[in-house]
Scaffold this motif. Sequence first.
Motif, mmCIF file in Angstrom:
data_model
loop_
_atom_site.group_PDB
_atom_site.id
_atom_site.type_symbol
_atom_site.label_atom_id
_atom_site.label_comp_id
_atom_site.label_asym_id
_atom_site.label_seq_id
_atom_site.Cartn_x
_atom_site.Cartn_y
_atom_site.Cartn_z
ATOM 1 N N SER A 1 67.989 53.222 -5.384
ATOM 2 C CA SER A 1 69.382 52.594 -4.143
ATOM 3 C C SER A 1 69.158 50.909 -3.917
ATOM 4 O O SER A 1 69.436 51.179 -2.665
ATOM 5 C CB SER A 1 69.445 53.939 -2.597
ATOM 6 O OG SER A 1 68.634 54.027 -2.086
ATOM 7 N N LEU B 1 76.446 56.562 -6.496
ATOM 8 C CA LEU B 1 75.861 57.797 -5.821
ATOM 9 C C LEU B 1 74.351 57.579 -5.699
ATOM 10 O O LEU B 1 73.720 57.964 -6.442
ATOM 11 C CB LEU B 1 77.087 59.063 -5.646
ATOM 12 C CG LEU B 1 78.299 59.077 -5.604
ATOM 13 C CD1 LEU B 1 78.586 60.216 -5.183
ATOM 14 C CD2 LEU B 1 78.072 58.628 -3.730
ATOM 15 N N LYS C 1 71.496 59.734 -6.575
ATOM 16 C CA LYS C 1 70.948 61.679 -6.844
ATOM 17 C C LYS C 1 70.385 62.162 -5.531
ATOM 18 O O LYS C 1 69.640 61.765 -4.741
ATOM 19 C CB LYS C 1 70.176 61.439 -7.838
ATOM 20 C CG LYS C 1 70.303 61.046 -9.636
ATOM 21 C CD LYS C 1 69.130 60.939 -10.572
ATOM 22 C CE LYS C 1 70.769 61.058 -11.471
ATOM 23 N NZ LYS C 1 69.398 60.107 -12.889
ATOM 24 N N SER D 1 72.821 63.752 -3.527
ATOM 25 C CA SER D 1 73.860 63.589 -2.522
ATOM 26 C C SER D 1 74.603 64.615 -2.540
ATOM 27 O O SER D 1 74.356 64.931 -3.269
ATOM 28 C CB SER D 1 74.828 62.285 -3.128
ATOM 29 O OG SER D 1 74.382 60.300 -2.934
ATOM 30 N N GLU E 1 80.263 65.047 -1.533
ATOM 31 C CA GLU E 1 80.487 63.833 -2.071
ATOM 32 C C GLU E 1 80.928 63.195 -3.817
ATOM 33 O O GLU E 1 81.132 62.509 -3.499
ATOM 34 C CB GLU E 1 79.134 62.633 -1.891
ATOM 35 C CG GLU E 1 79.014 62.740 0.313
ATOM 36 C CD GLU E 1 77.997 62.079 0.428
ATOM 37 O OE1 GLU E 1 77.221 60.895 -0.441
ATOM 38 O OE2 GLU E 1 77.361 62.323 1.507
ATOM 39 N N ILE E 2 79.525 64.188 -4.465
ATOM 40 C CA ILE E 2 80.021 63.682 -6.018
ATOM 41 C C ILE E 2 81.090 64.025 -6.282
ATOM 42 O O ILE E 2 81.841 63.591 -7.083
ATOM 43 C CB ILE E 2 79.163 64.601 -6.419
ATOM 44 C CG1 ILE E 2 76.664 64.019 -6.324
ATOM 45 C CG2 ILE E 2 79.403 63.996 -8.341
ATOM 46 C CD1 ILE E 2 76.638 65.233 -6.776
#
Length: 124
Positions: A82, A99, A101, A103, A107-108
């Motif tokens: 990130s 995104l 990983k 999350s 959200e995905i």
Amino acid sequence: MLVADDNPIIGDALRALLETEPDIEVVAIALTAGEGVALAELLVPEVAVLDVRIPGGGGAWMAREIRRRVPHTRLMAFSAHSDTRSIAQMASAGVTEYLVKGSPNTEIVAAIRRLCANSANGTE
């Protein structure tokens, strides 16, 4: 939807998550950047979910190639990284959702639906 991630567990997990969504289908899983580009060209998915650090050229290269060869496919990065450099590289390559990983599943799914809505509207 196409998933490109060198970790088969991630691809399988995304497929399992998205199988429960009636409006989203995973059409292929690629394990390298080159395979991701080839499958995108062959299958012309509405959305491609790309790992940032994937063998065979990396996520930014893969995103640029998919954008060049299959311009209507919308791109999402799904990464363990990130840091601002990774995010900026992917954004400059045409990725519009990023995104991390881990999350939440909601959200995905929401990010993929946003990309599908943008594809249907013809917007970026």
